[in-house]
Design a protein around this motif. Structure first.
Motif, PDB file in Angstrom:
ATOM      1  N   LYS A  61      70.099 -74.637   5.881  1.00  0.00           N
ATOM      2  CA  LYS A  61      70.904 -75.380   6.543  1.00  0.00           C
ATOM      3  C   LYS A  61      70.820 -76.734   5.938  1.00  0.00           C
ATOM      4  O   LYS A  61      69.836 -77.379   5.885  1.00  0.00           O
ATOM      5  N   ILE A  62      71.909 -77.361   5.519  1.00  0.00           N
ATOM      6  CA  ILE A  62      72.021 -78.610   4.612  1.00  0.00           C
ATOM      7  C   ILE A  62      72.655 -79.781   5.154  1.00  0.00           C
ATOM      8  O   ILE A  62      73.955 -79.341   5.720  1.00  0.00           O
ATOM      9  N   THR A  63      72.290 -80.927   5.245  1.00  0.00           N
ATOM     10  CA  THR A  63      72.876 -82.193   5.752  1.00  0.00           C
ATOM     11  C   THR A  63      72.855 -83.139   4.796  1.00  0.00           C
ATOM     12  O   THR A  63      71.788 -83.566   4.407  1.00  0.00           O
ATOM     13  N   VAL A  64      74.005 -83.752   4.573  1.00  0.00           N
ATOM     14  CA  VAL A  64      74.069 -84.702   3.331  1.00  0.00           C
ATOM     15  C   VAL A  64      74.366 -86.163   4.027  1.00  0.00           C
ATOM     16  O   VAL A  64      75.450 -86.062   4.529  1.00  0.00           O
ATOM     17  N   PHE A  65      73.519 -87.137   3.822  1.00  0.00           N
ATOM     18  CA  PHE A  65      73.678 -88.702   4.214  1.00  0.00           C
ATOM     19  C   PHE A  65      74.193 -89.335   2.882  1.00  0.00           C
ATOM     20  O   PHE A  65      73.477 -89.173   1.887  1.00  0.00           O
ATOM     21  N   ASP A  66      75.162 -90.180   3.295  1.00  0.00           N
ATOM     22  CA  ASP A  66      75.779 -90.950   2.165  1.00  0.00           C
ATOM     23  C   ASP A  66      76.198 -92.328   2.883  1.00  0.00           C
ATOM     24  O   ASP A  66      76.860 -92.350   3.846  1.00  0.00           O
ATOM     25  N   ALA A  67      75.911 -93.349   1.966  1.00  0.00           N
ATOM     26  CA  ALA A  67      76.165 -94.633   2.305  1.00  0.00           C
ATOM     27  C   ALA A  67      77.848 -95.162   2.253  1.00  0.00           C
ATOM     28  O   ALA A  67      78.114 -95.903   2.935  1.00  0.00           O
ATOM     29  N   GLN A  68      78.260 -94.407   1.222  1.00  0.00           N
ATOM     30  CA  GLN A  68      79.999 -94.603   1.089  1.00  0.00           C
ATOM     31  C   GLN A  68      80.750 -93.873   2.186  1.00  0.00           C
ATOM     32  O   GLN A  68      80.231 -92.909   2.919  1.00  0.00           O
ATOM     33  N   GLU A  69      82.037 -94.188   2.325  1.00  0.00           N
ATOM     34  CA  GLU A  69      82.708 -93.438   3.213  1.00  0.00           C
ATOM     35  C   GLU A  69      83.199 -92.164   2.929  1.00  0.00           C
ATOM     36  O   GLU A  69      83.319 -91.491   3.765  1.00  0.00           O
ATOM     37  N   ILE A  85      69.525 -87.192   0.793  1.00  0.00           N
ATOM     38  CA  ILE A  85      70.351 -88.506   0.727  1.00  0.00           C
ATOM     39  C   ILE A  85      70.891 -89.066  -0.574  1.00  0.00           C
ATOM     40  O   ILE A  85      70.358 -88.837  -1.484  1.00  0.00           O
ATOM     41  N   GLY A  86      72.224 -89.067  -0.343  1.00  0.00           N
ATOM     42  CA  GLY A  86      73.129 -89.223  -1.672  1.00  0.00           C
ATOM     43  C   GLY A  86      73.944 -88.135  -1.977  1.00  0.00           C
ATOM     44  O   GLY A  86      73.332 -86.899  -2.312  1.00  0.00           O
ATOM     45  N   SER A  87      75.034 -88.304  -2.175  1.00  0.00           N
ATOM     46  CA  SER A  87      76.054 -87.272  -2.527  1.00  0.00           C
ATOM     47  C   SER A  87      76.788 -87.046  -3.902  1.00  0.00           C
ATOM     48  O   SER A  87      77.856 -86.752  -3.984  1.00  0.00           O
ATOM     49  N   GLY A  88      75.844 -87.535  -4.988  1.00  0.00           N
ATOM     50  CA  GLY A  88      76.747 -87.704  -6.420  1.00  0.00           C
ATOM     51  C   GLY A  88      76.258 -86.232  -6.809  1.00  0.00           C
ATOM     52  O   GLY A  88      75.928 -85.291  -6.239  1.00  0.00           O
ATOM     53  N   PRO A  89      76.225 -86.043  -7.997  1.00  0.00           N
ATOM     54  CA  PRO A  89      76.057 -84.875  -8.606  1.00  0.00           C
ATOM     55  C   PRO A  89      74.857 -83.974  -8.242  1.00  0.00           C
ATOM     56  O   PRO A  89      74.641 -82.941  -8.094  1.00  0.00           O
ATOM     57  N   ALA A  90      73.690 -84.980  -8.340  1.00  0.00           N
ATOM     58  CA  ALA A  90      72.470 -84.334  -8.010  1.00  0.00           C
ATOM     59  C   ALA A  90      72.409 -84.051  -6.465  1.00  0.00           C
ATOM     60  O   ALA A  90      71.906 -82.580  -6.309  1.00  0.00           O
ATOM     61  N   GLY A  91      72.784 -84.683  -5.364  1.00  0.00           N
ATOM     62  CA  GLY A  91      72.836 -84.331  -4.298  1.00  0.00           C
ATOM     63  C   GLY A  91      73.813 -83.226  -3.965  1.00  0.00           C
ATOM     64  O   GLY A  91      73.277 -82.172  -3.463  1.00  0.00           O
ATOM     65  N   LEU A  92      74.776 -83.143  -4.628  1.00  0.00           N
ATOM     66  CA  LEU A  92      75.836 -82.098  -4.353  1.00  0.00           C
ATOM     67  C   LEU A  92      75.224 -80.718  -4.964  1.00  0.00           C
ATOM     68  O   LEU A  92      75.360 -79.544  -4.514  1.00  0.00           O
ATOM     69  N   PRO A 117      81.928 -88.430   0.268  1.00  0.00           N
ATOM     70  CA  PRO A 117      80.868 -88.139  -0.593  1.00  0.00           C
ATOM     71  C   PRO A 117      81.295 -88.065  -2.098  1.00  0.00           C
ATOM     72  O   PRO A 117      82.785 -88.237  -2.248  1.00  0.00           O
ATOM     73  N   GLY A 118      80.367 -88.125  -2.942  1.00  0.00           N
ATOM     74  CA  GLY A 118      80.878 -87.775  -4.236  1.00  0.00           C
ATOM     75  C   GLY A 118      80.010 -88.510  -5.346  1.00  0.00           C
ATOM     76  O   GLY A 118      80.074 -88.540  -6.596  1.00  0.00           O
ATOM     77  N   GLY A 119      79.629 -89.584  -4.794  1.00  0.00           N
ATOM     78  CA  GLY A 119      78.556 -90.825  -5.633  1.00  0.00           C
ATOM     79  C   GLY A 119      79.582 -91.319  -6.757  1.00  0.00           C
ATOM     80  O   GLY A 119      80.729 -91.906  -6.383  1.00  0.00           O
ATOM     81  N   VAL A 120      78.953 -91.396  -7.937  1.00  0.00           N
ATOM     82  CA  VAL A 120      79.767 -92.101  -9.225  1.00  0.00           C
ATOM     83  C   VAL A 120      81.081 -91.527  -9.359  1.00  0.00           C
ATOM     84  O   VAL A 120      81.804 -91.953  -9.885  1.00  0.00           O
ATOM     85  N   LEU A 121      81.094 -90.169  -9.004  1.00  0.00           N
ATOM     86  CA  LEU A 121      82.331 -89.263  -9.223  1.00  0.00           C
ATOM     87  C   LEU A 121      83.485 -89.976  -8.444  1.00  0.00           C
ATOM     88  O   LEU A 121      84.646 -89.723  -9.152  1.00  0.00           O
ATOM     89  N   MET A 122      83.163 -90.478  -7.205  1.00  0.00           N
ATOM     90  CA  MET A 122      83.935 -91.075  -6.419  1.00  0.00           C
ATOM     91  C   MET A 122      84.357 -92.311  -6.502  1.00  0.00           C
ATOM     92  O   MET A 122      85.517 -92.840  -6.448  1.00  0.00           O
ATOM     93  N   TYR A 123      83.392 -93.000  -6.965  1.00  0.00           N
ATOM     94  CA  TYR A 123      83.446 -94.586  -6.831  1.00  0.00           C
ATOM     95  C   TYR A 123      83.033 -95.348  -8.171  1.00  0.00           C
ATOM     96  O   TYR A 123      83.012 -96.336  -8.296  1.00  0.00           O
ATOM     97  N   GLY A 124      82.875 -94.439  -9.236  1.00  0.00           N
ATOM     98  CA  GLY A 124      82.468 -95.072 -10.586  1.00  0.00           C
ATOM     99  C   GLY A 124      83.337 -94.606 -11.646  1.00  0.00           C
ATOM    100  O   GLY A 124      84.358 -95.362 -12.246  1.00  0.00           O
ATOM    101  N   ILE A 125      83.606 -93.363 -11.736  1.00  0.00           N
ATOM    102  CA  ILE A 125      84.516 -92.869 -12.863  1.00  0.00           C
ATOM    103  C   ILE A 125      85.772 -93.130 -12.558  1.00  0.00           C
ATOM    104  O   ILE A 125      86.353 -92.743 -11.483  1.00  0.00           O
TER     105      ILE A 125
END
Ligand SMILES: Cc1cc2nc3c(=O)[nH]c(=O)nc-3n(C[C@H](O)[C@H](O)[C@H](O)COP(=O)(O)OP(=O)(O)OC[C@H]3O[C@@H](n4cnc5c(N)ncnc54)[C@H](O)[C@@H]3O)c2cc1C
Ligand code: SF4
Length: 459
Positions: free
Chosen positions: A154-162, A135-142, A164-172
């Motif tokens: 087998k990995i499935t990543v869930f994220d609230a944002q449109e 749950i969460g696709s920022g640097p830790a999840g990735l 993946p990337g977390g702060v990498l995508m929506y912060g920096i």
């Protein structure tokens, strides 16, 4: 492969922010390939720095990239945003004799060339070892996704944002980290067989129980710190007082075309005050300048040479026109409906070198005041799941064996939601250890099941 493999055109291609191949090889050849490499000790994830530099010096960019991939799933990101001057580059022995090796730029160069020429296709996905939800696709999840997928999970990543990337995508901001670079890193992780499911807010659209019901063997929570700390002073609800993370997210979304530019809260001609002087504050200030602010002033308690932001970020902000008013404690947001300024008490160091108020106030005119004094975790998952303990700050408590497991059996956690706001590579370092903890746990669980034993506690 040696440097003759590359055409003259590629050898001379010049990326204004990075190295050409000629420059990269020249820089790599300066490396002493130390027997006890201080650079490696300086890297939180112990990247095999001398080894990848040696491969690059011989023109073997694919090999160099394969060496980096042994420790990192995000080299193009780390090559751009890691505080190298405080880590590997700061530790390089050559600093004592002149100029240290530009390790960050070399890492970035290798990752970019590999991506452009597909020198190292990711290994074919194998997913027989077990199923893990992240749950969460920022640097830790990735990082957990990449490390466990490479091990055969087998990995499935869930994220609230449109996306993946977390702060990498929506912060920096884009000017420091292009979103295409983040998408490229995620594409490589996807090619390891990792599935990304976006627009899902766990704790609201889905609970941990629902996820376990889908036969996942373990869950990793890497939800970061999404709640901005507020400043509890008069006028805090005035229009125009906003959080830095909200500003940066809106700037990112507008840059990507996901929201209209009119939604960005800073307008051309605004006088902007930023409260706080960490890296987030520098990003907010530099973004405000790009949005056309008439003035941007950073207000902070610390002396100007003691602020939390990296020196390079402070210098970049100043070069772009950001002004500083240090030794100030904000005491009141001024205005009636809309904010029109900030009142601050001037601080000084008393005879015991303690920072204290002088009783003298000053005033800074502002149309927008951006608060950048830190973040903490949201409680969405914790409040909808029984048994996950957090500390008084809301950070998830984890154990050391298996590394990263929370107080709820089979649920692991890592990154900023555990250790607080830090850096990309700090989140990766922690996540790498948790990935090993999860693998140990799932392996033990499968073995016990094979032996007809049950280790599950009731959830
Ligand atoms: C503006 C800014 C600039 C920064 N600049 C740098 C820098 O230059 N260099 C550096 O090293 N570090 C920098 N950092 C710090 C670094 O980005 C973070 O430490 C790092 O991203 C933390 O990684 P994480 O995976 O723990 O969490 P995050 O990156 O925060 O990712 C958390 C993810 O979880 C998702 N999520 C949260 N709750 C839920 C839920 N309930 N359900 C589903 N998904 C959920 C979020 O959507 C998000 O995608 C910066 C931070 C900020 C805010
Ligand atoms: S410390 Fe500097 S010179 Fe020595 S191996 Fe690392 S990068 Fe090369």
């Amino acid at each position: 492969m040696d440097s003759d493999f590359y055409s003259d055109e590629i050898m001379e291609t010049h990326d204004p922010r990075g190295f050409t191949l000629r420059e990269a090889i020249h820089e790599a050849k300066r490396c002493l390939n130390c027997a006890k490499p201080l650079c490696r000790t300086g890297c939180p994830i112990e990247n095999e720095i001398p080894e990848f530099i040696k491969e690059l010096a011989n023109g073997n960019i694919g090999e160099a990239s394969a060496v980096i991939a042994r420790r990192s799933n995000l080299p193009a990101v780390c090559g751009r945003v890691c505080p190298h001057e405080k880590q590997c580059e700061g530790a390089c022995i050559l600093n004592r004799k002149g100029e240290g090796i530009k390790i960050g730029k070399l890492e970035r160069f290798i990752a970019d060339v590999d991506a452009d020429f597909e020198l190292t296709p990711p290994p074919k996905p194998v997913d027989t070892k077990g199923k893990v939800a992240i749950i969460g696709s920022g640097p830790a999840g990735l990082t957990v996704a990449g490390d466990l997928a490479k091990k055969g999970y087998k990995i499935t990543v869930f994220d609230a944002q449109e996306e993946p990337g977390g702060v990498l995508m929506y912060g920096i901001p884009e000017f420091r980290l292009a979103k295409e670079v983040v998408r490229r890193e995620i594409k490589r992780i996807r090619r390891l067989g990792v599935e990304f499911i976006n627009n899902i807010m766990v704790g609201q659209d889905l609970t941990l129980q629902d996820i376990f019901a889908q036969n996942f063997d373990a869950i990793f929570i890497a939800t970061g710190n999404s709640v901005a700390k507020s400043l509890d002073i008069d006028g805090k609800n005035l229009v125009g007082v906003l959080e830095a993370t909200y500003l940066l997210q809106m700037v990112s979304l507008a840059t990507q075309g996901s929201v209209d530019q009119s939604e960005v809260p800073i307008k051309s001609g605004d006088d902007v005050v930023i409260i706080g002087a960490g890296n987030v504050a520098m990003d907010a200030g530099r973004s405000a300048i790009r949005e056309g602010a008439a003035s941007v002033t950073v207000v902070c308690r610390e002396a100007e040479d003691k602020v939390a932001a990296l020196e390079s970020e402070v210098e970049a902000a100043k070069a772009e026109g950001v002004k500083f008013r240090s030794l100030r404690q904000p005491t009141k947001f001024l205005g009636s409906i809309k904010v029109r300024g900030l009142q601050c008490e001037i601080l000084h160091f008393d005879e015991n070198a303690k920072l204290t108020g002088t009783g003298v106030h000053d005033f800074i005119k502002a149309d927008k005041i951006v608060i950048a004094i830190g973040q903490r975790p949201a409680a969405r998952i914790i409040s909808t799941t029984k048994g996950i303990e957090v500390d008084e700050g809301g950070f998830v408590k984890t154990r050391s064996r298996p590394y990263g497991m929370t107080t709820l059996h089979g649920v692991f956690s890592g990154g900023d939601v555990v250790h607080g706001p830090a850096t990309v590579v700090r989140a990766m370092k922690d996540a790498k250890k948790v990935a090993m903890g999860i693998a140990q746990y799932v392996e033990a669980k499968k073995l016990m099941q094979e032996c007809g034993l049950k280790i599950e506690k009731d959830r």
